[in-house]
Design an enzyme around this catalytic site. Sequence first.
Site, PDB file in Angstrom:
ATOM      1  N   GLU A 148      -3.905  36.357 103.122  1.00 56.37           N
ATOM      2  CA  GLU A 148      -3.600  34.928 102.971  1.00 56.37           C
ATOM      3  C   GLU A 148      -3.906  34.086 104.215  1.00 56.37           C
ATOM      4  O   GLU A 148      -3.118  33.277 104.669  1.00 56.37           O
ATOM      5  CB  GLU A 148      -2.110  34.773 102.578  1.00 56.37           C
ATOM      6  N   ASN A 190      -7.194  39.840 101.361  1.00 61.30           N
ATOM      7  CA  ASN A 190      -6.334  39.679 100.184  1.00 61.30           C
ATOM      8  C   ASN A 190      -5.762  38.261 100.126  1.00 61.30           C
ATOM      9  O   ASN A 190      -5.300  37.739 101.154  1.00 61.30           O
ATOM     10  CB  ASN A 190      -5.192  40.703 100.270  1.00 61.30           C
ATOM     11  N   HIS A 226      -1.039  36.386  90.971  1.00 62.43           N
ATOM     12  CA  HIS A 226       0.346  36.037  90.623  1.00 62.43           C
ATOM     13  C   HIS A 226       0.276  34.872  89.648  1.00 62.43           C
ATOM     14  O   HIS A 226       0.040  33.728  90.037  1.00 62.43           O
ATOM     15  CB  HIS A 226       1.151  35.657  91.878  1.00 62.43           C
ATOM     16  N   GLU A 256      -2.114  42.268  92.923  1.00 63.39           N
ATOM     17  CA  GLU A 256      -0.669  41.973  92.811  1.00 63.39           C
ATOM     18  C   GLU A 256      -0.331  41.294  91.476  1.00 63.39           C
ATOM     19  O   GLU A 256       0.498  40.415  91.388  1.00 63.39           O
ATOM     20  CB  GLU A 256      -0.212  41.090  93.976  1.00 63.39           C
ATOM     21  N   ASP A 258       1.092  39.882  88.317  1.00 65.91           N
ATOM     22  CA  ASP A 258       2.290  39.743  87.499  1.00 65.91           C
ATOM     23  C   ASP A 258       2.173  38.385  86.800  1.00 65.91           C
ATOM     24  O   ASP A 258       1.455  37.499  87.263  1.00 65.91           O
ATOM     25  CB  ASP A 258       3.597  39.895  88.287  1.00 65.91           C
TER      26      ASP A 258
END
Length: 336
Positions: A148, A190, A226, A256, A258
Amino acid sequence: MFGGVISLAMFAALPVQASAGLRDLASTKNLRFGCAVEVRPLMLEAEYQSAVASECGALTPANALKFDAVHPESNIYDFSGGDSILNFARQHGQELRGHTLVWHQALPRWVSRSVKTRDQAVAVLRDHIMNVAGHYRGEVYAWDVVNEAVNDEGTGLRSSLWRNTIGPEYIALAFQWAHEADSNAKLCYNDYGAEGMNQKSDAIYALVKDLKDKNIPIHCVGLQMHLSQEEALDYPAIAQNMQRLAALGVEVHVTELDVRIQKPFTDQKRHLQAEIYSRVLSLCLQQPSCTTFNLWGITDKYSWVSRTFKKWGEALILDRNFVPKPAYYSLQTGLQ
Ligand code: G3I
């Protein structure tokens, strides 16, 4: 077998072939299917252990390898959490992902207290990367080396201790140090909110291209994914972004995933959630460069979402009682 006769007792003794978990189905598609894990339930909770063991072919420590957990004082490294997860992975034939060496969050107080000059920042960050990536040398398939770093507007690098003290080159330095510490690991950048085609993903594309042009050892880009159930996704744009990253010669990892649902939680929303999981999986399966499909957890019982967003929850594929949700079955179908 005696004289060719197999006694019934032997059949009874044969291990019953457990139904294939998502990890097994994924591996038939040459896809790594993994999940983020928390140390405590992995060590203490049988249902969690069983779900992680049967469904996840790769484990990402959700927190155990972040700066504040693994390097709590300048002269103290604490690998206990990461080693517990590594041992579980070894026992269950799972791969380990390192998360994350360089981030603006999860920094212990001693770092901001002691890092004032560029030389101090270089020394601290290099020592951290060499020790942590060195400790897991040969044990991780990939590291989220830098997490990030690009700002949400996609106009440049976010302001952070590392960016502000070392300069933009902290990113290239981090990848070089990580490669020096573990030349086996794939080294990834990432980030979130840069799955499709937008200013932020353009900035990440430019960052990765620049690193590749300078022969910096970067091998993969992590798309965190996300997502929220009611947010319309531009699937063709995500495919386009995956393709342009692949054209740079890097792998694309879903790192990641979800899909949070807004309260009130309804069956209809759970089915719409399942559709999103299914379509993101299809995107990855259709891109040869998409080698890894990781969820940010496995059960709603341990998800950052409900702790972070008061009106959201139920983002994962097993409910709080480890019962598969429609999203689980949509992934199972997509992998078969
Ligand atoms: O373990 C301590 C506990 O002992 C203490 O009582 C409690 C009190 O605050 O804190 C607990 O640590 C928390 C930890 O999660 C474990 O639950 C930290 O405060 C909390 O900051 C930490 O949040 C994590 C967050 O990253 C920040 O590191 C989330 O679990 C984790 O899911 C989240 O994951 C990030 C990825 O690393 C990067 N991408 C985004 C993703 C979601 O934010």
